[in-house]
Design a protein around this motif. Structure first.
Motif, mmCIF file in Angstrom:
data_model
loop_
_atom_site.group_PDB
_atom_site.id
_atom_site.type_symbol
_atom_site.label_atom_id
_atom_site.label_comp_id
_atom_site.label_asym_id
_atom_site.label_seq_id
_atom_site.Cartn_x
_atom_site.Cartn_y
_atom_site.Cartn_z
ATOM 1 N N LYS A 38 36.190 -22.574 17.958
ATOM 2 C CA LYS A 38 34.274 -23.646 17.877
ATOM 3 C C LYS A 38 33.683 -22.899 18.501
ATOM 4 C CE LYS A 38 32.839 -28.285 18.195
ATOM 5 N NZ LYS A 38 32.949 -29.579 18.952
ATOM 6 N N THR A 39 34.272 -23.347 19.808
ATOM 7 C CA THR A 39 32.899 -22.392 20.911
ATOM 8 C C THR A 39 32.374 -20.993 20.526
ATOM 9 O OG1 THR A 39 34.683 -23.521 22.167
ATOM 10 C CG2 THR A 39 32.388 -21.922 23.747
ATOM 11 N N LEU A 40 33.422 -20.281 20.188
ATOM 12 C CA LEU A 40 32.813 -18.830 19.605
ATOM 13 C C LEU A 40 31.886 -18.840 18.508
ATOM 14 C CD1 LEU A 40 33.667 -16.203 20.145
ATOM 15 C CD2 LEU A 40 35.886 -16.220 18.430
ATOM 16 N N LEU A 41 32.293 -20.628 17.381
ATOM 17 C CA LEU A 41 31.744 -19.752 15.928
ATOM 18 C C LEU A 41 30.261 -21.206 17.282
ATOM 19 C CD1 LEU A 41 33.677 -21.104 13.926
ATOM 20 C CD2 LEU A 41 32.463 -18.951 13.401
ATOM 21 N N ARG A 42 30.251 -21.191 17.827
ATOM 22 C CA ARG A 42 28.594 -21.339 17.810
ATOM 23 C C ARG A 42 28.164 -21.141 18.698
ATOM 24 N NH1 ARG A 42 28.107 -27.155 22.203
ATOM 25 N NH2 ARG A 42 25.766 -27.002 22.629
ATOM 26 N N ALA A 43 28.312 -19.979 19.660
ATOM 27 C CA ALA A 43 28.031 -19.229 20.082
ATOM 28 C C ALA A 43 27.693 -18.248 19.909
ATOM 29 C CB ALA A 43 29.438 -18.114 21.629
ATOM 30 N N LEU A 44 28.350 -17.742 18.564
ATOM 31 C CA LEU A 44 28.178 -16.181 17.200
ATOM 32 C C LEU A 44 26.884 -17.291 16.974
ATOM 33 C CD1 LEU A 44 31.166 -15.927 15.664
ATOM 34 C CD2 LEU A 44 29.737 -14.340 17.847
ATOM 35 N N ILE A 45 26.736 -18.531 16.704
ATOM 36 C CA ILE A 45 25.379 -18.701 16.187
ATOM 37 C C ILE A 45 23.961 -18.822 16.650
ATOM 38 C CG2 ILE A 45 24.222 -20.772 14.841
ATOM 39 C CD1 ILE A 45 26.999 -21.726 14.183
ATOM 40 N N GLU A 46 24.105 -19.688 18.102
ATOM 41 C CA GLU A 46 23.532 -19.522 18.691
ATOM 42 C C GLU A 46 22.554 -18.651 19.996
ATOM 43 O OE1 GLU A 46 24.173 -23.260 21.310
ATOM 44 O OE2 GLU A 46 24.882 -24.232 19.632
ATOM 45 N N ALA A 47 23.872 -16.966 20.140
ATOM 46 C CA ALA A 47 23.364 -16.321 21.004
ATOM 47 C C ALA A 47 24.687 -15.034 19.958
ATOM 48 C CB ALA A 47 23.697 -16.869 22.608
ATOM 49 N N PRO A 48 23.599 -14.474 18.992
ATOM 50 C CA PRO A 48 24.625 -13.621 18.548
ATOM 51 C C PRO A 48 24.981 -11.965 19.834
ATOM 52 C CG PRO A 48 22.477 -13.681 17.089
ATOM 53 C CD PRO A 48 22.755 -14.672 18.620
ATOM 54 N N GLY A 49 24.089 -12.283 20.535
ATOM 55 C CA GLY A 49 24.260 -10.727 21.841
ATOM 56 C C GLY A 49 25.084 -11.316 22.631
ATOM 57 N N VAL A 50 26.189 -12.196 22.449
ATOM 58 C CA VAL A 50 27.002 -13.070 23.379
ATOM 59 C C VAL A 50 28.557 -11.900 22.725
ATOM 60 C CG1 VAL A 50 28.701 -14.412 24.396
ATOM 61 C CG2 VAL A 50 26.249 -15.454 24.629
#
Length: 107
Positions: free
Chosen positions: A16-28
């Motif tokens: 869930k955290t990884l997917l959220r990061a991909l959506i909010e900040a793909p550069g992460v």
């Protein structure tokens, strides 16, 4: 989560955290998968740097402090942040400079 001195990881929460990061900040994701610029944890155990302001920290190199974990607190570092013994520093930069910084702060 820590149970009986053992760190456990929730696969569901991690995903869930990884997917959220991909959506909010793909550069992460690029940062996390880039072999040249990864995140590293450094344990501050060198008494010489206890209480030193980050802006006065003498280390010069290709390193950025991303986060400092101090006890149960998570701090966003800035120039007025003082290093303390026991801090867990999350940093990014070139491997050479990270290795030098680890040697400096963990000795």
């Amino acid at each position: 989560m820590k149970e009986n001195g053992i760190d456990t990881i929730s696969v569901l929460l991690s995903t869930k955290t990884l997917l959220r990061a991909l959506i909010e900040a793909p550069g992460v994701m690029k940062l996390l998968t880039n072999q040249d610029a990864s995140l590293y944890e450094i344990n501050m155990s060198n008494e010489r740097y206890d209480g030193v302001l980050l802006r006065e920290f003498p280390f010069m190199g290709d390193v950025i402090f991303v986060r400092i974990f101090r006890g149960v607190d998570s701090l966003v570092p800035h120039g007025d942040t003082r290093l303390q013994l026991g801090d867990r520093l999350i940093a990014t930069g070139s491997r050479e400079y990270i290795a030098e910084l680890k040697k400096t702060l963990e000795d």
